[in-house]
Design a protein around this motif. Structure first.
Motif, PDB file in Angstrom:
ATOM      1  N   LEU A   1      89.884  52.956  40.312  1.00  0.00           N
ATOM      2  CA  LEU A   1      90.410  53.755  39.196  1.00  0.00           C
ATOM      3  C   LEU A   1      89.317  54.477  38.402  1.00  0.00           C
ATOM      4  O   LEU A   1      89.382  55.702  38.223  1.00  0.00           O
ATOM      5  CB  LEU A   1      91.266  52.884  38.280  1.00  0.00           C
ATOM      6  CG  LEU A   1      92.579  52.369  38.889  1.00  0.00           C
ATOM      7  CD1 LEU A   1      93.279  51.423  37.921  1.00  0.00           C
ATOM      8  CD2 LEU A   1      93.496  53.530  39.255  1.00  0.00           C
ATOM      9  N   PRO A   2      88.277  53.773  37.920  1.00  0.00           N
ATOM     10  CA  PRO A   2      87.228  54.501  37.190  1.00  0.00           C
ATOM     11  C   PRO A   2      86.387  55.403  38.090  1.00  0.00           C
ATOM     12  O   PRO A   2      85.781  56.366  37.605  1.00  0.00           O
ATOM     13  CB  PRO A   2      86.376  53.379  36.571  1.00  0.00           C
ATOM     14  CG  PRO A   2      86.665  52.183  37.390  1.00  0.00           C
ATOM     15  CD  PRO A   2      88.069  52.322  37.876  1.00  0.00           C
ATOM     16  N   ILE A   3      86.363  55.107  39.391  1.00  0.00           N
ATOM     17  CA  ILE A   3      85.615  55.973  40.320  1.00  0.00           C
ATOM     18  C   ILE A   3      86.309  57.327  40.434  1.00  0.00           C
ATOM     19  O   ILE A   3      85.653  58.377  40.502  1.00  0.00           O
ATOM     20  CB  ILE A   3      85.479  55.306  41.706  1.00  0.00           C
ATOM     21  CG1 ILE A   3      84.705  53.994  41.583  1.00  0.00           C
ATOM     22  CG2 ILE A   3      84.771  56.238  42.688  1.00  0.00           C
ATOM     23  CD1 ILE A   3      84.586  53.210  42.875  1.00  0.00           C
TER      24      ILE A   3
ATOM     25  N   TYR B   1      72.991  62.342  36.079  1.00  0.00           N
ATOM     26  CA  TYR B   1      72.589  60.943  36.183  1.00  0.00           C
ATOM     27  C   TYR B   1      71.983  60.708  37.565  1.00  0.00           C
ATOM     28  O   TYR B   1      72.045  61.568  38.437  1.00  0.00           O
ATOM     29  CB  TYR B   1      73.797  60.032  35.938  1.00  0.00           C
ATOM     30  CG  TYR B   1      73.439  58.580  35.766  1.00  0.00           C
ATOM     31  CD1 TYR B   1      72.763  58.136  34.633  1.00  0.00           C
ATOM     32  CD2 TYR B   1      73.766  57.653  36.744  1.00  0.00           C
ATOM     33  CE1 TYR B   1      72.432  56.803  34.474  1.00  0.00           C
ATOM     34  CE2 TYR B   1      73.443  56.318  36.599  1.00  0.00           C
ATOM     35  CZ  TYR B   1      72.767  55.901  35.463  1.00  0.00           C
ATOM     36  OH  TYR B   1      72.431  54.579  35.324  1.00  0.00           O
ATOM     37  N   GLY B   2      71.406  59.528  37.774  1.00  0.00           N
ATOM     38  CA  GLY B   2      70.741  59.226  39.032  1.00  0.00           C
ATOM     39  C   GLY B   2      71.625  59.434  40.248  1.00  0.00           C
ATOM     40  O   GLY B   2      72.641  58.738  40.399  1.00  0.00           O
ATOM     41  N   PRO B   3      71.289  60.364  41.135  1.00  0.00           N
ATOM     42  CA  PRO B   3      72.104  60.637  42.332  1.00  0.00           C
ATOM     43  C   PRO B   3      72.294  59.412  43.215  1.00  0.00           C
ATOM     44  O   PRO B   3      73.347  59.236  43.833  1.00  0.00           O
ATOM     45  CB  PRO B   3      71.304  61.727  43.061  1.00  0.00           C
ATOM     46  CG  PRO B   3      70.487  62.378  41.999  1.00  0.00           C
ATOM     47  CD  PRO B   3      70.135  61.280  41.036  1.00  0.00           C
ATOM     48  N   ASN B   4      71.284  58.540  43.260  1.00  0.00           N
ATOM     49  CA  ASN B   4      71.361  57.356  44.107  1.00  0.00           C
ATOM     50  C   ASN B   4      72.502  56.441  43.681  1.00  0.00           C
ATOM     51  O   ASN B   4      73.323  56.007  44.503  1.00  0.00           O
ATOM     52  CB  ASN B   4      70.019  56.612  44.041  1.00  0.00           C
ATOM     53  CG  ASN B   4      69.865  55.600  45.168  1.00  0.00           C
ATOM     54  OD1 ASN B   4      70.666  55.528  46.076  1.00  0.00           O
ATOM     55  ND2 ASN B   4      68.822  54.809  45.096  1.00  0.00           N
ATOM     56  N   GLN B   5      72.585  56.173  42.389  1.00  0.00           N
ATOM     57  CA  GLN B   5      73.633  55.277  41.886  1.00  0.00           C
ATOM     58  C   GLN B   5      75.005  55.944  41.920  1.00  0.00           C
ATOM     59  O   GLN B   5      76.010  55.297  42.217  1.00  0.00           O
ATOM     60  CB  GLN B   5      73.282  54.819  40.470  1.00  0.00           C
ATOM     61  CG  GLN B   5      72.027  53.959  40.434  1.00  0.00           C
ATOM     62  CD  GLN B   5      71.636  53.535  39.032  1.00  0.00           C
ATOM     63  OE1 GLN B   5      72.480  53.347  38.166  1.00  0.00           O
ATOM     64  NE2 GLN B   5      70.343  53.383  38.794  1.00  0.00           N
ATOM     65  N   VAL B   6      75.043  57.236  41.622  1.00  0.00           N
ATOM     66  CA  VAL B   6      76.306  57.974  41.679  1.00  0.00           C
ATOM     67  C   VAL B   6      76.852  57.979  43.110  1.00  0.00           C
ATOM     68  O   VAL B   6      78.036  57.715  43.345  1.00  0.00           O
ATOM     69  CB  VAL B   6      76.123  59.416  41.165  1.00  0.00           C
ATOM     70  CG1 VAL B   6      77.381  60.243  41.421  1.00  0.00           C
ATOM     71  CG2 VAL B   6      75.806  59.418  39.675  1.00  0.00           C
ATOM     72  N   ALA B   7      75.970  58.253  44.082  1.00  0.00           N
ATOM     73  CA  ALA B   7      76.391  58.281  45.486  1.00  0.00           C
ATOM     74  C   ALA B   7      76.837  56.908  45.963  1.00  0.00           C
ATOM     75  O   ALA B   7      77.781  56.781  46.754  1.00  0.00           O
ATOM     76  CB  ALA B   7      75.242  58.792  46.365  1.00  0.00           C
ATOM     77  N   THR B   8      76.174  55.863  45.477  1.00  0.00           N
ATOM     78  CA  THR B   8      76.536  54.489  45.851  1.00  0.00           C
ATOM     79  C   THR B   8      77.973  54.172  45.444  1.00  0.00           C
ATOM     80  O   THR B   8      78.765  53.648  46.239  1.00  0.00           O
ATOM     81  CB  THR B   8      75.573  53.480  45.194  1.00  0.00           C
ATOM     82  OG1 THR B   8      74.251  53.700  45.695  1.00  0.00           O
ATOM     83  CG2 THR B   8      75.996  52.049  45.493  1.00  0.00           C
ATOM     84  N   ILE B   9      78.315  54.496  44.196  1.00  0.00           N
ATOM     85  CA  ILE B   9      79.655  54.185  43.698  1.00  0.00           C
ATOM     86  C   ILE B   9      80.704  55.125  44.298  1.00  0.00           C
ATOM     87  O   ILE B   9      81.823  54.709  44.606  1.00  0.00           O
ATOM     88  CB  ILE B   9      79.678  54.243  42.161  1.00  0.00           C
ATOM     89  CG1 ILE B   9      78.783  53.132  41.590  1.00  0.00           C
ATOM     90  CG2 ILE B   9      81.090  54.080  41.625  1.00  0.00           C
ATOM     91  CD1 ILE B   9      79.193  51.732  41.994  1.00  0.00           C
ATOM     92  N   LEU B  10      80.362  56.391  44.485  1.00  0.00           N
ATOM     93  CA  LEU B  10      81.297  57.310  45.136  1.00  0.00           C
ATOM     94  C   LEU B  10      81.562  56.870  46.577  1.00  0.00           C
ATOM     95  O   LEU B  10      82.704  56.932  47.055  1.00  0.00           O
ATOM     96  CB  LEU B  10      80.739  58.730  45.119  1.00  0.00           C
ATOM     97  CG  LEU B  10      80.794  59.485  43.785  1.00  0.00           C
ATOM     98  CD1 LEU B  10      80.071  60.821  43.902  1.00  0.00           C
ATOM     99  CD2 LEU B  10      82.235  59.713  43.328  1.00  0.00           C
TER     100      LEU B  10
END
Length: 416
Positions: free
Chosen positions: A137-139, A170-179
């Motif tokens: 949901l938050p993703i 924001y940090g692409p690494n963390q954003v990509a991880t959650i996406l």
């Protein structure tokens, strides 16, 4: 703050319900999915609040629930082993010891608490899918926010490096991880014909959009991790079916066709830079010497610390400052494995072996359909900590899920 309100509501709900419906899991799952959203939108007043809140939810759930379940002593031993590293801390005088401990040990300790909560806890496939749904949901909210925060593509100068403009600053690494996690969750729901929305085509669009957003962050770690996890899930899912060959052709063909179409579209949108990114070339199309964008050098420096201090390591938080002293560069590790070796020595090696053996043995004793989920969860944890360490709560929580016991109703069993 929004995040603080979620924490308070979660605590009240868990206490009122006495965690009789595993409410602690659902609140934790939501916070896992929301962590990066809160950080990138300024929705949390304390950077590590999501980790602390999940620790509180799970700990409170364990304490307050009436039904008791098996508790693995191994994870308490791991916590004690990790705490030994505090005695060997050697950080600059003007730096905060509390912050160093919190930054480096909050993730591993949360992992152990998560594993204690989930260890051999029986959960149906329906409940697993519900947990993943709460995480999603938050993703979805984050994907929507990225749409509004991303400038017009004509104004973005794409290169072969990670892109902050397409990851909301924001940090692409963390954003990509959650996406990537979000893409996996939607795909799994499609496998089980369980709708995220009311329409199949809308679910399919959601999957493609989340994967597309993951791609254009230009962060490879999150994308590669979800691909490997999905391959493992699909493999065991197919083994659990009667019509193995038919299912294999069906899913592989669909994934291949949609994947190729999405890559071609993204390549055209980014002027071919996404292809250069994944083939390790710079903007001019020349192959780079280092595929890891500096991570290998960080890994080597931490292994050197392990060779020099093999028994107890250089102490919690020491890697970053040792690197500053040696190279003049202040950089935190992206790899939790090498950090364990560097800062905890042989103790870190023992911890890693235990963290791999316990879920590995557990997964091998489960039926194929359970292995599909559990192996994917373990892969998510291991690959994520190798490119993004444990800076977010997600790898700690997903590791815990890998030691749960998945039970089946008759209609869920398929053919095992």
């Amino acid at each position: 703050m929004v995040s603080l309100a979620v924490v308070l509501l979660g605590i009240i709900n868990i206490i009122k319900s006495k965690n009789d419906g595993n409410q602690a899991i659902y609140w934790s799952a939501y916070m896992v999915g929301a962590e990066v959203l809160y950080r990138m939108s300024g929705g949390t007043f304390l950077y590590e609040l999501p980790k602390y809140s999940i620790l509180l939810f799970l700990g409170l759930g364990l304490y307050i629930e009436k039904k008791r379940h098996h508790v693995s002593v191994s994870y308490f031993i791991i916590i004690l082993l990790l705490l030994i590293g505090i005695a060997f801390m050697d950080i600059p005088f003007n730096e905060s010891i509390r912050k160093a401990i919190a930054f480096n040990l909050s993730g591993p300790i949360l992992l152990c608490v998560s594993a204690v909560y989930f260890y051999k806890r029986e959960m149906s496939i329906s409940k697993i899918l519900d947990v993943l749904f709460y995480m999603l949901l938050p993703i979805i909210s984050m994907a929507v926010l990225l749409y509004f925060k991303t400038p017009d593509f004509e104004k973005i100068r794409f290169s072969s490096n990670a892109n902050f403009a397409t990851s909301g600053g924001y940090g692409p690494n963390q954003v990509a991880t959650i996406l990537g996690l979000g893409g996996f969750i939607v795909a799994v729901h499609l496998f089980f014909k369980k709708r995220i929305t009311s329409l199949y085509l809308l679910d399919l669009f959601l999957l493609l959009y989340i994967v597309y957003r993951t791609l254009i962050t230009f962060s490879r770690g999150g994308m590669i991790t979800v691909i490997v996890a999905l391959i493992a899930f699909t493999f065991f899912y197919i083994l659990a079916r009667k019509d193995t060959i038919t299912q294999l052709v069906k899913y592989v063909s669909l994934i291949f066709l949609f994947g190729i179409a999405l890559v071609v579209y993204t390549a055209d949108l980014t002027g071919g830079m996404i292809i250069n990114r994944y083939t390790n070339k710079n903007a001019a199309g020349i192959e780079k010497k280092d595929f890891s964008t500096g991570r290998i050098d960080l890994f080597k420096s931490e292994l050197e610390n392990f060779y020099e201090h093999p028994f107890f390591g250089i102490g919690v938080g020491g890697s970053k400052y040792d690197r500053l002293e040696e190279t003049g560069v202040l950089a935190a590790s992206h790899n939790e494995v090498s950090r364990l070796f560097s800062e905890h020595g042989m103790i870190g090696l023992i911890v890693l072996i235990l963290l791999l053996l316990i879920p590995g043995h557990h997964i091998l004793n489960q039926p194929y359909l359970a292995r599909a989920f559990l192996s994917a969860f373990l892969i998510f944890w291991f690959l994520t900590i190798n490119h993004s360490a444990m800076r977010i709560a997600f790898p700690a929580f997903i590791y815990g899920l890998s030691v749960a016991v998945i039970s089946f109703k008759s209609k869920e069993k398929l053919n095992d």
